[in-house]
Design a protein around this motif. Structure first.
Motif, PDB file in Angstrom:
ATOM      1  N   GLU A 196       3.116   0.127  -1.272  1.00 11.61           N
ATOM      2  CA  GLU A 196       2.784   0.853   0.221  1.00 11.61           C
ATOM      3  C   GLU A 196       4.540   1.755   0.838  1.00 11.61           C
ATOM      4  OE1 GLU A 196      -1.080  -1.456   0.684  1.00 11.61           O
ATOM      5  OE2 GLU A 196      -0.033  -0.468   2.833  1.00 11.61           O
ATOM      6  N   GLN A 197       4.536   2.156   1.313  1.00  6.79           N
ATOM      7  CA  GLN A 197       5.442   2.781   1.700  1.00  6.79           C
ATOM      8  C   GLN A 197       5.219   2.422   4.041  1.00  6.79           C
ATOM      9  OE1 GLN A 197       8.412   6.028   1.689  1.00  6.79           O
ATOM     10  NE2 GLN A 197       8.113   5.500  -0.873  1.00  6.79           N
ATOM     11  N   ARG A 239      -1.779  10.879   7.179  1.00  7.62           N
ATOM     12  CA  ARG A 239      -2.163  11.637   8.152  1.00  7.62           C
ATOM     13  C   ARG A 239      -1.011  11.335   9.144  1.00  7.62           C
ATOM     14  NH1 ARG A 239      -7.239   8.703  11.212  1.00  7.62           N
ATOM     15  NH2 ARG A 239      -5.353   7.639  12.417  1.00  7.62           N
ATOM     16  N   GLN A 240      -0.656  12.418   9.544  1.00  2.71           N
ATOM     17  CA  GLN A 240       0.389  12.932  10.708  1.00  2.71           C
ATOM     18  C   GLN A 240      -0.609  13.991  11.613  1.00  2.71           C
ATOM     19  OE1 GLN A 240       4.004  14.850   8.824  1.00  2.71           O
ATOM     20  NE2 GLN A 240       5.170  14.159  10.423  1.00  2.71           N
ATOM     21  N   TYR A 241      -0.212  13.175  12.780  1.00  2.92           N
ATOM     22  CA  TYR A 241       0.011  13.841  14.109  1.00  2.92           C
ATOM     23  C   TYR A 241       0.755  15.016  14.209  1.00  2.92           C
ATOM     24  CZ  TYR A 241      -4.768  10.926  14.433  1.00  2.92           C
ATOM     25  OH  TYR A 241      -5.641  10.434  14.329  1.00  2.92           O
ATOM     26  N   GLU A 273       1.155   8.111   8.856  1.00  2.00           N
ATOM     27  CA  GLU A 273       1.116   6.997   8.990  1.00  2.00           C
ATOM     28  C   GLU A 273      -0.548   6.944   7.488  1.00  2.00           C
ATOM     29  OE1 GLU A 273      -2.057   6.026  12.098  1.00  2.00           O
ATOM     30  OE2 GLU A 273      -2.039   8.500  12.747  1.00  2.00           O
ATOM     31  N   LEU A 274      -0.185   6.019   6.683  1.00  2.00           N
ATOM     32  CA  LEU A 274      -0.595   5.841   5.436  1.00  2.00           C
ATOM     33  C   LEU A 274      -2.174   5.284   5.987  1.00  2.00           C
ATOM     34  CD1 LEU A 274      -0.396   5.793   2.169  1.00  2.00           C
ATOM     35  CD2 LEU A 274      -0.376   2.666   3.004  1.00  2.00           C
ATOM     36  N   ILE A 275      -3.624   6.665   5.322  1.00  3.53           N
ATOM     37  CA  ILE A 275      -5.016   6.069   5.377  1.00  3.53           C
ATOM     38  C   ILE A 275      -4.874   4.729   4.396  1.00  3.53           C
ATOM     39  CG2 ILE A 275      -6.584   7.321   5.185  1.00  3.53           C
ATOM     40  CD1 ILE A 275      -5.388   9.756   6.692  1.00  3.53           C
ATOM     41  N   MET A 276      -4.939   5.735   2.673  1.00  5.25           N
ATOM     42  CA  MET A 276      -5.290   4.726   1.689  1.00  5.25           C
ATOM     43  C   MET A 276      -4.441   5.193   0.367  1.00  5.25           C
ATOM     44  SD  MET A 276      -9.268   5.791   1.116  1.00  5.25           S
ATOM     45  CE  MET A 276      -9.261   4.464   0.614  1.00  5.25           C
TER      46      MET A 276
END
Lengths: 115, 112
Positions: free
Chosen positions: A103-104, B37-39, B45-48
């Motif tokens: 993960e990054q 996901r990017q607001y 931000e990593l979801i999965m």
């Protein structure tokens, strides 16, 4: 856990000056950090990969003498935009990868405006 | 050249519905796949992530990977207005190159 910070969050500078952006992994050690640039309504474009203790690897088309990267420790990488011009105005985002992880984790980004 | 294709949208769904986001990739050597996901105005931000064929579920999110078809998707169940954002898929090839290649993102709007 896995928090990455960036400083500053916003910076406005005059054309011809240099700006340094810091990226820190706060609660883990990052052997590898990445620097991205994102223009409005576009995706992230990788600029360079930064490995602790060695020279950064730049993507094709990215000027290494203009975008200086230093990864001096396992928790800190810096990007210096030298002789900035208005076309360098963008959202600069770093990410850090924990050793052995898939993960990054991204920092909050730095919005650079060159006037 | 390694590429990731996403429908830029916008994709609009009513609150409570299932949102389906799709992504295709060109590099058969790709080994792991990520959804971010990017607001607006924020960093991703990593979801999965997923690296095996099939489904992977995490709360309201399900990632689906089909390596034969070079296709990865993200399903969001019970969509909420707070899910409104741009969703980026990314892949990483195997070997020592840990770079992520990102798609352009799909803008999702969840209507109350």
């Amino acid at each position: 856990g896995a928090v990455v910070s960036q400083h500053p969050s916003r910076v406005i500078c005059k054309s011809g000056t240099s700006v340094k952006i810091e990226c820190r992994s706060l609660d883990f050690q990052a052997t590898t950090m990445f620097w991205y640039r994102q223009f409005p309504k576009q995706s992230l474009m990788l600029m360079a990969t930064s490995n602790e203790g060695s020279k950064a690897t730049y993507e094709q088309g990215v000027e290494k003498d203009k975008f200086l990267i230093n990864h001096a420790s396992l928790t800190l990488s810096t990007l210096t935009v030298t002789s900035a011009h208005p076309e360098d105005s963008s959202f600069y985002i770093c990410s850090a990868e924990e050793s052995g992880s898939y993960e990054q984790y991204f920092g909050p980004g730095t919005r650079l405006t060159v006037t | 050249q390694k590429e990731v294709e996403q429908n830029s949208g916008p994709l609009s769904v009513p609150e409570g519905a299932i949102a389906s986001l799709n992504c295709t990739y060109s590099d058969r050597g790709s080994q792991s796949f990520f959804w971010y996901r990017q607001y607006s105005g924020k960093s991703p931000e990593l979801i999965m992530f997923i690296y095996s064929n099939g489904d992977k579920e995490d709360g309201r999110f399900t990632a689906q990977l089909n390596k034969a078809s070079q296709y990865v998707s993200l399903l969001i169940r019970d969509s909420q207005p707070s899910d409104s954002a741009t969703y980026l898929c990314a892949f990483r090839s195997g070997g020592s190159n840990y770079k992520l290649t990102f798609g352009k993102g799909t803008l999702l709007t969840v209507n109350p």
